[in-house]
Design a protein around this motif. Structure first.
Motif, PDB file in Angstrom:
ATOM      1  N   LEU A 184     -14.453 -17.570  30.309  1.00  0.00           N
ATOM      2  CA  LEU A 184     -15.053 -18.418  31.345  1.00  0.00           C
ATOM      3  C   LEU A 184     -16.323 -19.104  30.856  1.00  0.00           C
ATOM      4  CD1 LEU A 184     -14.516 -16.118  34.450  1.00  0.00           C
ATOM      5  CD2 LEU A 184     -13.681 -18.461  34.227  1.00  0.00           C
ATOM      6  N   GLY A 185     -17.011 -18.481  29.909  1.00  0.00           N
ATOM      7  CA  GLY A 185     -18.242 -19.071  29.396  1.00  0.00           C
ATOM      8  C   GLY A 185     -18.053 -19.988  28.199  1.00  0.00           C
ATOM      9  N   THR A 186     -16.861 -20.047  27.631  1.00  0.00           N
ATOM     10  CA  THR A 186     -16.686 -20.815  26.388  1.00  0.00           C
ATOM     11  C   THR A 186     -15.592 -21.879  26.442  1.00  0.00           C
ATOM     12  OG1 THR A 186     -15.214 -19.078  25.551  1.00  0.00           O
ATOM     13  CG2 THR A 186     -17.531 -18.953  24.914  1.00  0.00           C
ATOM     14  N   VAL A 187     -14.529 -21.664  27.200  1.00  0.00           N
ATOM     15  CA  VAL A 187     -13.393 -22.586  27.185  1.00  0.00           C
ATOM     16  C   VAL A 187     -13.676 -23.781  28.093  1.00  0.00           C
ATOM     17  CG1 VAL A 187     -10.938 -22.878  27.707  1.00  0.00           C
ATOM     18  CG2 VAL A 187     -11.759 -20.756  26.673  1.00  0.00           C
ATOM     19  N   LYS A 188     -13.626 -24.966  27.521  1.00  0.00           N
ATOM     20  CA  LYS A 188     -13.791 -26.190  28.298  1.00  0.00           C
ATOM     21  C   LYS A 188     -13.108 -27.340  27.574  1.00  0.00           C
ATOM     22  CE  LYS A 188     -18.351 -27.209  26.287  1.00  0.00           C
ATOM     23  NZ  LYS A 188     -19.770 -27.485  26.608  1.00  0.00           N
ATOM     24  N   SER A 189     -12.813 -28.384  28.316  1.00  0.00           N
ATOM     25  CA  SER A 189     -12.159 -29.560  27.743  1.00  0.00           C
ATOM     26  C   SER A 189     -13.202 -30.541  27.221  1.00  0.00           C
ATOM     27  CB  SER A 189     -11.296 -30.239  28.802  1.00  0.00           C
ATOM     28  OG  SER A 189     -10.830 -31.486  28.342  1.00  0.00           O
ATOM     29  N   ARG A 190     -12.839 -31.297  26.182  1.00  0.00           N
ATOM     30  CA  ARG A 190     -13.731 -32.331  25.656  1.00  0.00           C
ATOM     31  C   ARG A 190     -13.691 -33.594  26.516  1.00  0.00           C
ATOM     32  NH1 ARG A 190     -13.130 -36.751  22.410  1.00  0.00           N
ATOM     33  NH2 ARG A 190     -10.881 -36.391  22.372  1.00  0.00           N
ATOM     34  N   LEU A 191     -12.632 -33.763  27.313  1.00  0.00           N
ATOM     35  CA  LEU A 191     -12.409 -34.994  28.045  1.00  0.00           C
ATOM     36  C   LEU A 191     -13.165 -35.011  29.371  1.00  0.00           C
ATOM     37  CD1 LEU A 191      -8.535 -35.185  27.555  1.00  0.00           C
ATOM     38  CD2 LEU A 191     -10.315 -36.180  26.098  1.00  0.00           C
ATOM     39  N   LYS A 192     -13.351 -36.214  29.893  1.00  0.00           N
ATOM     40  CA  LYS A 192     -13.862 -36.380  31.240  1.00  0.00           C
ATOM     41  C   LYS A 192     -12.665 -36.484  32.175  1.00  0.00           C
ATOM     42  CE  LYS A 192     -16.732 -39.292  34.205  1.00  0.00           C
ATOM     43  NZ  LYS A 192     -17.568 -40.518  34.298  1.00  0.00           N
ATOM     44  N   HIS A 193     -12.521 -35.539  33.088  1.00  0.00           N
ATOM     45  CA  HIS A 193     -11.336 -35.465  33.938  1.00  0.00           C
ATOM     46  C   HIS A 193     -11.608 -36.125  35.282  1.00  0.00           C
ATOM     47  CE1 HIS A 193      -9.160 -32.689  31.248  1.00  0.00           C
ATOM     48  NE2 HIS A 193     -10.379 -32.284  30.935  1.00  0.00           N
ATOM     49  N   THR A 194     -10.681 -36.994  35.678  1.00  0.00           N
ATOM     50  CA  THR A 194     -10.796 -37.710  36.941  1.00  0.00           C
ATOM     51  C   THR A 194      -9.636 -37.314  37.842  1.00  0.00           C
ATOM     52  OG1 THR A 194     -11.807 -39.593  35.804  1.00  0.00           O
ATOM     53  CG2 THR A 194     -10.924 -39.974  38.022  1.00  0.00           C
ATOM     54  N   PRO A 195      -9.919 -36.776  39.029  1.00  0.00           N
ATOM     55  CA  PRO A 195      -8.821 -36.394  39.926  1.00  0.00           C
ATOM     56  C   PRO A 195      -7.947 -37.591  40.278  1.00  0.00           C
ATOM     57  CG  PRO A 195     -10.898 -35.440  40.660  1.00  0.00           C
ATOM     58  CD  PRO A 195     -11.231 -36.411  39.563  1.00  0.00           C
ATOM     59  N   SER A 196      -6.641 -37.368  40.305  1.00  0.00           N
ATOM     60  CA  SER A 196      -5.695 -38.424  40.666  1.00  0.00           C
ATOM     61  C   SER A 196      -4.684 -37.862  41.641  1.00  0.00           C
ATOM     62  CB  SER A 196      -4.985 -38.961  39.421  1.00  0.00           C
ATOM     63  OG  SER A 196      -4.273 -37.939  38.753  1.00  0.00           O
ATOM     64  N   ARG A 197      -4.046 -38.740  42.367  1.00  0.00           N
ATOM     65  CA  ARG A 197      -3.077 -38.338  43.380  1.00  0.00           C
ATOM     66  C   ARG A 197      -1.869 -37.669  42.729  1.00  0.00           C
ATOM     67  NH1 ARG A 197      -0.163 -42.497  47.680  1.00  0.00           N
ATOM     68  NH2 ARG A 197       1.087 -40.908  48.786  1.00  0.00           N
ATOM     69  N   PHE A 198      -1.388 -36.607  43.371  1.00  0.00           N
ATOM     70  CA  PHE A 198      -0.221 -35.907  42.849  1.00  0.00           C
ATOM     71  C   PHE A 198       1.048 -36.661  43.207  1.00  0.00           C
ATOM     72  CE2 PHE A 198       3.254 -32.850  43.585  1.00  0.00           C
ATOM     73  CZ  PHE A 198       3.402 -32.377  42.288  1.00  0.00           C
ATOM     74  N   ARG A 199       1.809 -37.017  42.185  1.00  0.00           N
ATOM     75  CA  ARG A 199       3.106 -37.673  42.362  1.00  0.00           C
ATOM     76  C   ARG A 199       4.152 -36.836  41.631  1.00  0.00           C
ATOM     77  NH1 ARG A 199      -0.647 -41.662  41.297  1.00  0.00           N
ATOM     78  NH2 ARG A 199      -0.870 -43.291  42.899  1.00  0.00           N
ATOM     79  N   PRO A 200       5.104 -36.243  42.355  1.00  0.00           N
ATOM     80  CA  PRO A 200       6.072 -35.339  41.716  1.00  0.00           C
ATOM     81  C   PRO A 200       6.800 -35.956  40.528  1.00  0.00           C
ATOM     82  CG  PRO A 200       6.223 -35.156  44.102  1.00  0.00           C
ATOM     83  CD  PRO A 200       5.281 -36.299  43.821  1.00  0.00           C
ATOM     84  N   LEU A 201       7.142 -37.245  40.628  1.00  0.00           N
ATOM     85  CA  LEU A 201       7.880 -37.871  39.531  1.00  0.00           C
ATOM     86  C   LEU A 201       7.035 -37.979  38.261  1.00  0.00           C
ATOM     87  CD1 LEU A 201       9.826 -40.758  41.340  1.00  0.00           C
ATOM     88  CD2 LEU A 201      10.712 -38.576  40.508  1.00  0.00           C
ATOM     89  N   GLU A 202       5.726 -37.934  38.423  1.00  0.00           N
ATOM     90  CA  GLU A 202       4.847 -38.003  37.263  1.00  0.00           C
ATOM     91  C   GLU A 202       5.072 -36.812  36.325  1.00  0.00           C
ATOM     92  OE1 GLU A 202       0.028 -38.418  36.341  1.00  0.00           O
ATOM     93  OE2 GLU A 202       0.756 -37.803  38.319  1.00  0.00           O
ATOM     94  N   LEU A 203       5.482 -35.677  36.899  1.00  0.00           N
ATOM     95  CA  LEU A 203       5.662 -34.474  36.101  1.00  0.00           C
ATOM     96  C   LEU A 203       6.825 -34.593  35.132  1.00  0.00           C
ATOM     97  CD1 LEU A 203       5.118 -31.731  38.844  1.00  0.00           C
ATOM     98  CD2 LEU A 203       3.425 -32.760  37.320  1.00  0.00           C
TER      99      LEU A 203
END
Length: 394
Positions: A184-203
């Motif tokens: 919890l103290g070390t794992v993180k993403s390098r990217l800037k994450h932006t919430p987006s709408r969930f679309r099932p077909l996107e998966l």
């Protein structure tokens, strides 16, 4: 990606902890298969008991598309918190179980869902920090699962015999909680994450490309066979007359050699081609199963098989996520691509254990039909990795 630096390697260290507690736990399913058959669930058939680790493994992988979407939108923190709560809670509930359905829900569902979130959060996060050294980095991270398997397969039978099943599982849960605090103290993403709408077909949108489909089919066939020795090697050895303590140690040997089997393919893949190395190790796993495990008739042969198979099969943890990251055209959609491929793979994971149990129960000498099935489907998986490589190159 920086391909190094203190922060990047701390992410690798935290990812190592995540895989220790998640896939390292999954590696111990053979211990539980053997324990349940002779203790709490002795009145059930091997195939019925096999549904518990089979569903556990299925939930572990089938959550990849949804976890990938959460990762792409919000990063690692919510996944790590959720995974820690559910995995530790599931293990605590497992320590209290008495009935079949209780084992099924605690180990097969609750713990597995939490472990899945931890596994994918770590793999996806590390993939954002490395490109040229991605195979090595993910290989080091995946070696955490081998270390977890070594500790688990060695410690769990001993703990059960000394303090009983309930306290053995609770001790493991407390160790996992300590490692997850580090993650919890070390794992993180390098990217800037932006919430987006969930679309099932996107998966499933990545599956419109044949090179992604063929990679998923290759993984499906490989995973259909690769877990069978993990699940049945101990049971087969005991049934053939091997001392119970030595039989339990087969999984320890397998997990120990798979440490190299996680790291070496990743390191070699960065230099020789990740598809090339995956193909070679997949065929090697098939060969070791067909040529050594089927005719194994004594303790020495079974120990040799465990050591060689641990090394050759280790690639399925480290290299498949590395290949998915390689074919992903946009690193900000890595979670979606990872999830789409494992959506194709995951049905193999839920059927491999019951099919293996049914084949193992046919009564032929030393579970030969089950061993032959595992070796042949892994060979077909190696062939489909060749197809996937050619599709990607084109």
């Amino acid at each position: 990606p920086p391909d190094g630096g203190l922060t990047a390697w701390l992410v690798v260290a935290g990812g190592w902890c995540c895989l220790f507690v998640s896939f390292g736990w999954m590696t111990c399913i053979g211990v539980f298969q053997a324990h349940y058959e002779r203790d709490q669930l002795a009145s059930y058939s091997a195939s019925a008991i096999g549904w518990i680790p089979s569903v556990e493994t299925f939930f572990f992988f089938v959550g990849a598309p949804f976890i990938g979407k959460v990762f792409d939108s919000y990063g690692t923190r919510p996944l790590l918190v959720f995974g820690t709560l559910f995995h530790v809670l599931g293990l605590m509930m497992l320590s209290l179980c008495q009935e079949y359905y209780q084992f099924f829900l605690a180990q097969g569902v609750c713990s597995a869902v939490g472990a899945s979130a931890l596994f994918w959060a770590a793999n996806n996060a590390v993939g954002t920090w490395f490109r040229r050294k991605r195979g090595l980095a993910l290989g080091i991270v995946s070696s955490g699962s081998s270390a977890g398997g070594v500790v688990g397969t060695a410690a769990i039978p001993s703990l059960i015999s000394r303090v009983g099943f309930g306290w053995a599982v609770r001790i493991i849960a407390f160790i996992y909680l300590a490692l997850l605090i580090v993650a919890l103290g070390t794992v993180k993403s390098r990217l800037k994450h932006t919430p987006s709408r969930f679309r099932p077909l996107e998966l499933i949108r990545p599956l419109k490309d044949w090179y992604v489909d063929s990679l998923g089919i290759a993984g499906f066939l490989f995973f259909l066979g690769v877990f069978l020795p993990y699940n049945f090697m101990v049971v087969e050895a005991i049934g053939s007359g091997m001392d119970r303590t030595l039989a339990d140690n087969l999984l320890v040997i397998l997990s120990a050699t798979s440490v190299l089997g996680r790291i070496v393919p990743g390191w070699a893949g960065d230099r020789l081609g990740r598809f090339n190395v995956t193909i070679a190790f997949t065929f090697l796993s098939s060969l070791v199963t067909l040529a050594i495990w089927i005719p194994a008739s004594n303790d020495a042969t079974r120990v040799a098989f465990a050591a060689l198979y641990g090394f050759s099969s280790g690639t399925f943890v480290s290299m498949v996520p590395t290949l998915i990251a390689q074919v992903c055209p946009d690193i900000t959609r890595l979670g979606i691509y990872m999830g789409a491929v494992y959506l194709v793979i995951s049905p193999a994971i839920i059927i491999t254990q019951p099919v293996g149990g049914a084949l193992a129960g046919l009564g032929y000498n030393n579970m030969t039909w089950m061993k032959a099935f595992g070796g042949l489907v892994m060979f077909l998986g190696g062939f489909m990795f060749v197809v996937a490589r050619q599709a990607y190159l084109r």
